[in-house]
Design a protein around this motif. Structure first.
Motif, PDB file in Angstrom:
ATOM      1  N   ASP A 178       0.836  -1.195   0.000  1.00 17.47           N
ATOM      2  CA  ASP A 178       0.000   0.000   0.000  1.00 17.47           C
ATOM      3  C   ASP A 178       0.874   1.249   0.000  1.00 17.47           C
ATOM      4  OD1 ASP A 178      -2.257  -1.542   0.036  1.00 17.47           O
ATOM      5  OD2 ASP A 178      -2.538  -1.443   2.208  1.00 17.47           O
ATOM      6  N   GLY A 179       0.586   2.157  -0.935  1.00 21.90           N
ATOM      7  CA  GLY A 179       1.329   3.401  -1.019  1.00 21.90           C
ATOM      8  C   GLY A 179       2.450   3.388  -2.025  1.00 21.90           C
ATOM      9  N   LEU A 180       2.818   2.214  -2.535  1.00 19.97           N
ATOM     10  CA  LEU A 180       3.942   2.139  -3.480  1.00 19.97           C
ATOM     11  C   LEU A 180       3.605   2.823  -4.792  1.00 19.97           C
ATOM     12  CD1 LEU A 180       6.720   1.094  -4.326  1.00 19.97           C
ATOM     13  CD2 LEU A 180       5.636  -1.066  -4.985  1.00 19.97           C
ATOM     14  N   ASP A 181       2.411   2.565  -5.333  1.00 15.53           N
ATOM     15  CA  ASP A 181       2.058   3.163  -6.618  1.00 15.53           C
ATOM     16  C   ASP A 181       2.030   4.688  -6.517  1.00 15.53           C
ATOM     17  OD1 ASP A 181       1.671   0.795  -8.205  1.00 15.53           O
ATOM     18  OD2 ASP A 181      -0.119   0.406  -7.037  1.00 15.53           O
ATOM     19  N   GLU A 182       1.459   5.193  -5.450  1.00 12.32           N
ATOM     20  CA  GLU A 182       1.396   6.637  -5.280  1.00 12.32           C
ATOM     21  C   GLU A 182       2.790   7.247  -5.183  1.00 12.32           C
ATOM     22  OE1 GLU A 182      -0.265   4.427  -3.668  1.00 12.32           O
ATOM     23  OE2 GLU A 182      -2.395   4.832  -4.008  1.00 12.32           O
ATOM     24  N   ALA A 183       3.718   6.528  -4.510  1.00 12.37           N
ATOM     25  CA  ALA A 183       5.083   7.039  -4.354  1.00 12.37           C
ATOM     26  C   ALA A 183       5.840   7.041  -5.669  1.00 12.37           C
ATOM     27  CB  ALA A 183       5.831   6.208  -3.315  1.00 12.37           C
ATOM     28  N   LEU A 184       5.521   6.100  -6.572  1.00 14.35           N
ATOM     29  CA  LEU A 184       6.275   5.985  -7.815  1.00 14.35           C
ATOM     30  C   LEU A 184       5.805   6.957  -8.887  1.00 14.35           C
ATOM     31  CD1 LEU A 184       6.675   2.103  -8.104  1.00 14.35           C
ATOM     32  CD2 LEU A 184       8.451   3.773  -7.572  1.00 14.35           C
ATOM     33  N   VAL A 185       4.534   7.345  -8.850  1.00 11.64           N
ATOM     34  CA  VAL A 185       4.041   8.283  -9.867  1.00 11.64           C
ATOM     35  C   VAL A 185       4.783   9.614  -9.741  1.00 11.64           C
ATOM     36  CG1 VAL A 185       2.065   9.623 -10.645  1.00 11.64           C
ATOM     37  CG2 VAL A 185       1.771   7.220 -10.034  1.00 11.64           C
ATOM     38  N   GLY A 186       5.425  10.046 -10.825  1.00 11.72           N
ATOM     39  CA  GLY A 186       6.158  11.305 -10.837  1.00 11.72           C
ATOM     40  C   GLY A 186       7.612  11.190 -10.434  1.00 11.72           C
TER      41      GLY A 186
END
Length: 211
Positions: A178-186
């Motif tokens: 949880d939270g990995l995708d959000e951290a990788l965007v950008g």
């Protein structure tokens, strides 16, 4: 199985044991059955039983045209001195299946309606399956594949066994942390992002992209 059929296997078992033991007063291989019984009670009978059961089991299968699907469960019912041998062998066998007649049977199949969306979905799936990854000069976005290193820390200490290097991951795939995708965007190449997941455990993950 009558004793007359058992006797050759018993005699062979006594001869086999006689060649393997040393008994004072007798040459090796010349020890009488009575002496063997005194020294090793029941050994010859057990040896003969193993030989007999295997042969008789196979014989029963062949006589009844059975095809076993597993090893049998064997139970010896009777095995007395100079008496008959009685045993049962229970095993799953290949069943006999009689196919019913299919004359006169009919079946109807509804026409399959294929929409443009269905075709586009399959084409996109084939593109993704057989596509070739290329490097891009921009921040990562959803749908990109990134190669990352992951390290988890808890209370400032690296968690044992929670380090991954050179891991290929599709941004937006979900289901990992949880939270990995959000951290990788950008994120850019060689950039490090730290995010916290699993509330209550104070566990932080650091993700660094290598390409």
């Amino acid at each position: 199985m009558p004793f007359e059929e058992l006797k050759p296997s018993l005699d062979a078992a006594y001869q086999k044991i006689a060649k393997q033991i040393n008994v004072p007063g007798f040459r090796r291989g010349k020890v009488p059955p009575a002496v063997i019984e005194r020294q090793f009670p029941g050994a010859a009978r057990d040896e003969a039983l193993n030989d007999i059961l295997g042969a008789k089991y196979v014989e029963a299968l062949e006589e009844n045209n059975l095809t076993p699907l597993a090893q049998p469960e064997v139970e010896v019912l009777k095995y007395d001195d100079e008496g008959p041998l009685e045993f049962t062998a229970e095993v799953d066998v290949k069943p006999e299946i009689t196919l019913p007649s299919y004359d006169g049977l009919s079946a109807s199949v509804e026409d399959l309606a294929v929409t443009d969306e269905d075709v586009a979905e399959q084409v996109d799936a084939l593109r993704e399956r057989f596509g070739t990854l290329i490097d891009v000069e921009r921040p990562a976005q959803e749908g990109d594949f990134v190669v990352i290193d992951l390290v988890a820390t808890q209370d400032g200490e690296v968690v044992d066994g929670a380090e991954i290097a050179g891991f290929s991951y599709k941004v937006g795939n979900g289901g990992m942390i949880d939270g990995l995708d959000e951290a990788l965007v950008g994120v850019n190449v060689d950039e490090e992002k730290t995010f916290t997941t699993q509330p209550g455990q104070r566990r932080a993950w650091s993700a660094r992209t290598s390409r």
